[in-house]
Structures are given as structure tokens and as C-alpha cells.
Scaffold this motif. Structure first.
Motif, mmCIF file in Angstrom:
data_model
loop_
_atom_site.group_PDB
_atom_site.id
_atom_site.type_symbol
_atom_site.label_atom_id
_atom_site.label_comp_id
_atom_site.label_asym_id
_atom_site.label_seq_id
_atom_site.Cartn_x
_atom_site.Cartn_y
_atom_site.Cartn_z
ATOM 1 N N VAL A 57 0.962 -1.164 -0.400
ATOM 2 C CA VAL A 57 0.174 -0.010 0.268
ATOM 3 C C VAL A 57 0.559 1.527 0.055
ATOM 4 O O VAL A 57 0.777 2.363 -1.251
ATOM 5 N N GLY A 58 2.226 0.848 0.880
ATOM 6 C CA GLY A 58 2.937 2.305 0.538
ATOM 7 C C GLY A 58 3.594 3.030 -0.407
ATOM 8 O O GLY A 58 3.314 3.398 -1.077
ATOM 9 N N SER A 59 4.149 1.567 -1.371
ATOM 10 C CA SER A 59 4.961 1.775 -2.944
ATOM 11 C C SER A 59 3.070 2.039 -3.343
ATOM 12 O O SER A 59 3.519 2.959 -4.287
ATOM 13 N N GLY A 60 2.274 1.641 -3.523
ATOM 14 C CA GLY A 60 1.295 1.869 -4.161
ATOM 15 C C GLY A 60 0.323 3.440 -4.289
ATOM 16 O O GLY A 60 0.233 3.940 -5.824
ATOM 17 N N LEU A 61 0.663 3.837 -3.374
ATOM 18 C CA LEU A 61 0.214 5.917 -2.858
ATOM 19 C C LEU A 61 1.570 6.393 -3.068
ATOM 20 O O LEU A 61 1.262 7.502 -2.597
ATOM 21 N N ALA A 93 -3.166 -10.497 -6.844
ATOM 22 C CA ALA A 93 -3.760 -9.269 -7.322
ATOM 23 C C ALA A 93 -3.899 -8.205 -7.158
ATOM 24 O O ALA A 93 -4.218 -7.227 -7.631
ATOM 25 N N GLY A 94 -2.727 -7.624 -6.097
ATOM 26 C CA GLY A 94 -2.398 -6.278 -5.973
ATOM 27 C C GLY A 94 -3.447 -6.146 -4.554
ATOM 28 O O GLY A 94 -3.824 -6.826 -3.920
ATOM 29 N N TRP A 95 -2.637 -4.949 -3.171
ATOM 30 C CA TRP A 95 -2.941 -4.714 -2.397
ATOM 31 C C TRP A 95 -4.458 -4.444 -2.325
ATOM 32 O O TRP A 95 -5.673 -4.744 -1.250
ATOM 33 N N ARG A 96 -5.037 -3.123 -3.335
ATOM 34 C CA ARG A 96 -6.460 -3.270 -3.678
ATOM 35 C C ARG A 96 -8.103 -4.251 -3.621
ATOM 36 O O ARG A 96 -8.436 -4.430 -1.977
ATOM 37 N N TRP A 97 -7.405 -5.508 -4.265
ATOM 38 C CA TRP A 97 -8.131 -6.680 -3.610
ATOM 39 C C TRP A 97 -8.608 -7.406 -2.605
ATOM 40 O O TRP A 97 -8.933 -7.565 -1.502
#
Length: 448
Positions: A40-44, A166-170
């Protein structure tokens, strides 16, 4: 007709299944986000001191609203509150998964914590009201407790799988679909109840509960970002809460409980244990990700810290009774800092699973020994009429530990690195052990 008054046993167990499944979802919220946190930290593009809010915001919403939540259930009834909380939980889960703004994601986490403050104790209350006393109720409560204990492990595995594949959003969105399905079934199986007449001074309870939640959130901000203004605002919120409580004919906190030494010791010990535990896994998750571990590898590495509690959930009461609550608490409180101290100090880059095993296993053992025993020690020597209120106050402290300690740990991790953060975590664990050892000096207060 209520389930307790004559519905089929199959309907009772459908109710228990829905409530237990929701408890599992509630319990996995912390472990799932711990594993997903680095992604999440990396994605945002968020720093550690900001992304830690995903964990601490949930705990702050849970702990800050728990006492008020009990009053809300009294005002509006178990069924309506439980169903409304499920709907809101599902909506904000999906909203948090879809947003690209960290502040909105954190807001959804706080709201989810508040929803859990409503559903977790209400689910147990519905079981007690709907399942006949005796063997059937004991089995129902055991199933409910087992699912709660299994939730942490489920969250680790689910997050490791979804975040990696699938990624943190899932990982954040998945609970929305489960809880929506539970809501559809709950509409049919959760029994209706007579309306509870509204009492006076509701606004004072709302002010006190809101001020407490605000104080916790402001303290988290003060600890994570070293903002003195937030600390001052938190002090003002505490004063508002105290004033509202003193003016209320029926305050949220029974002040007589604050003079009960076993409850106070247990609450402080549980706050230290839960706070240091969540902080330790927070540091480990960030460290392992920096060392190149995938989300799935991190989940498997954390499994020894959560699986023992799930595997022994049905026997935890007997373990505490066999050792005596005070001795079980002391043993667990000593095991936790020993586990923290054994975490590989050389850095996660070269760490292997076998090097993590002693540390994680001791932390898992600490919860097996201490967690149920702490609750027994907190409430066991109180009159039955005070045990529910004591349980709410105790659980509030458990969640406040998980909100405040990780915030300070994240700040120290960002400023000084892994080693300094681990020293803080270990110090909090040692402080909890000191409180537990003090309990051994008061055997007359041990409910065993």
C-alpha cells in the motif's frame, strides 16, 4: 418469533454461522493489512509514518468507539445495529480499495473500526439472547470464539495470496463481498427484538464517545508525526470526555472499575501485549519487504505468530485454569519480549524462514498463554453485574494499545531504522511483563 423461543436448531446454527463468519472477517482486518502495508505504501507513495494509519486508524476507531457502541446497541437494538454496521462496513471496504488518496483510505479504516466496535460484541450478545442456555450455547460461543481466533491466520494467508497475485486493492476489497453476502443471510436469520425505549442524556454519551475517539486519533497523529499541536488537542478532547462523563447520570465508564486492581493490571498488560505484538509485526513486515520478501513469504513467516492461538482457541480457558490466570499471564508476558529480542538483528535481506521461527513462535506462545488469561483476570473476581462493563473497558484498552504503540514505533522506524524500533517494541513488552509479574504478588486477586 425469536430463535430462542422455538425455531428449529438448523436456524439457530445458521445464525451462529453468520455471526461467527463475521467475527472472522472482523479479526482478519489487522493481519491482512499488516502483510499488505508495504505494498500500500509503495502503491500510494506514502511514507511509513503515514501508511501506519491503515493499521492504527482501524484500532483507534475500534477502541475509541467500543464503549459508545454498547450504548448505541441499547438505544436502537441488536438487530438494527448489527445489520447497519454490516452495510457500512461493506461500503467503506470497497471505497477504501478504490481510492487513490491515503487520507480517504485512512478514514475508511477508522469507520471500519467503529463498525467492528458494534458488530463484534453485538454478535456475541445475539448468540446469548438467541441460543438456549446449556450445551447448545456453550458450543455456539466456542464456535464464535474459534472463528475470531482463526481470523488472524486467515488474514495473513488471504493477504499474502491476494496482495501477491492481484494487488493490495483486492486485499482491502475482499471483505466487502463477504460481508455483503453475510448481510443478505443475516436479514433472514438474525431475530427481531422489541424496541428499546430511548433514555435521556444520549447527547452526553455521544459527546463523551466522540471526544474519546478524537483523543485517540489525535494522539496517534502526535506520536507518529511528533506534532505538539495534536498532543494539545488530544488533551482538550480528554477533558471534554471527562466533563461529559461527570455530567452524565449514566457515564460510559463506571469509575468504580478503575479502583479494581486486577482489572487495571490486566488492561495495562493487555494493552502492552497487543500494542507490542502489532508493532513487532509492523516492523517485521516493512523489514522483510525491504529484504525482498514477497507478500506470500511474509504471510508464511508470520504464521507461527498467529497459528498457535487459533489451534488452541477451544482449550485456552483450560490452559489458563490449569496454570492459574496470574501465572499464565506472567509466562506469556515474558515470552513476548523474548521473541522480540530474538528477531534477526542482521537485517531481513539475508534472513531465512528458519531464523524467524524462534522469534515468531515465542510471540505466538505469548498469546496462547496470556490472552484468555488476561481477560479472566480482568473480570473473574468482579460481581456478575459488573463483568460486562469491565469487559468493555478491558477491550478498549486492548485496542488503544494497538493504536498508540504502532504509531510511535513507525515514527521511530522512519527516523532511526529497524533496530531502534525493535528496541522500543521490546521495551513495551518488558513493561507489560513487569505489570504481569506484579500480579503474581497479589494471589488473593487471582480469580482461580
Amino acid at each position: 418469533m425469536s430463535i430462542a423461543s422455538g425455531a428449529r436448531a438448523g436456524a439457530r446454527w445458521a445464525l451462529v454461522a453468520v455471526l461467527a463468519a463475521n467475527m472472522l472477517v472482523d479479526a482478519l482486518e489487522v493481519s491482512a493489512t499488516l502483510v499488505a502495508l508495504p505494498a500500500v505504501g509503495s502503491g500510494l507513495g506514502a511514507a511509513v509514518t503515514r501508511v501506519q494509519w491503515i493499521v492504527t486508524g482501524f484500532a483507534a476507531g475500534f477502541g475509541g468507539a467500543l464503549l459508545l457502541g454498547g450504548r448505541v446497541v441499547e438505544w436502537f437494538g441488536r438487530r438494527r445495529v448489527f445489520l447497519a454496521a454490516l452495510l457500512v462496513f461493506a461500503a467503506v471496504s470497497l471505497g477504501g480499495a478504490l481510492t487513490d488518496r491515503l487520507d480517504l483510505l485512512v478514514a475508511t479504516r477508522v469507520v471500519k473500526g467503529f463498525c467492528v466496535a458494534l458488530t463484534a460484541p453485538t454478535g456475541l450478545a445475539i448468540i446469548v439472547a438467541s441460543v438456549p442456555a446449556g450445551a447448545a450455547r456453550r458450543r455456539a460461543v466456542s464456535v464464535y470464539s474459534l472463528f475470531g481466533a482463526a481470523g488472524f491466520c486467515s488474514g495473513l494467508l488471504l493477504s499474502g495470496l491476494l496482495t501477491g497475485a492481484a494487488g493490495w486493492r483486492w486485499t482491502l476489497a475482499f471483505p466487502a463481498f463477504v460481508v455483503s453476502a453475510l448481510f443478505a443471510v443475516a436479514l433472514r436469520v438474525v431475530p427481531r427484538e422489541p424496541g428499546v425505549p430511548g433514555g435521556g442524556a444520549r447527547w452526553r454519551a455521544v459527546v463523551a464517545g466522540g471526544a474519546l475517539t478524537s483523543a485517540v486519533l489525535l494522539l496517534v497523529d502526535a506520536l507518529a508525526s511528533w506534532r505538539w499541536g495534536s498532543a494539545g488537542a488530544a488533551a482538550v478532547a480528554v477533558l471534554v470526555c471527562v466533563r461529559a462523563e461527570r455530567a452524565s447520570p449514566r457515564p460510559l465508564v463506571n469509575t468504580a472499575l478503575l479502583r479494581h486492581a486486577p482489572l487495571v493490571r490486566s488492561a495495562l498488560g493487555a494493552a502492552a501485549l497487543n500494542g507490542s505484538y502489532v508493532s513487532f509485526l509492523l516492523v517485521a513486515a516493512l523489514d522483510l519487504r525491504r529484504g525482498g520478501w514477497s507478500a506470500w513469504e511474509t504471510a508464511l513467516g508470520f504464521l507461527p505468530a498467529g497459528a498457535p492461538l487459533a489451534l488452541t482457541a477451544l482449550h485456552s480457558g483450560r490452559i489458563a485454569a490449569r496454570l492459574g490466570p496470574a501465572r499464565a499471564v506472567a509466562a506469556g508476558a515474558l515470552a513476548a519480549p523474548a521473541g522480540y529480542a530474538l528477531y534477526p538483528r542482521s537485517g531481513a535481506g539475508g534472513a531465512q524462514y528458519v531464523e524467524l521461527l524462534p522469534s515468531m513462535s515465542l510471540v505466538g506462545l505469548a498469546f496462547v498463554l496470556a490472552f484468555t488469561a488476561l481477560h479472566l483476570q480482568a473480570t473473574g473476581s468482579l460481581p456478575s453485574g459488573l463483568q460486562t462493563a469491565a469487559g468493555g473497558l478491558y477491550q478498549t484498552c486492548v485496542q488503544l494499545g494497538a493504536a498508540l504503540t504502532p504509531a510511535l514505533t513507525a515514527a521511530l522506524y522512519a527516523a532511526s531504522g529497524r533496530s531502534a524500533a525493535l528496541w522500543l517494541v521490546t521495551a513495551v513488552g518488558v513493561a507489560g511483563a513487569g505489570v504481569a509479574l506484579a500480579g503474581l504478588a497479589h494471589p488473593s486477586n487471582d480469580p482461580s
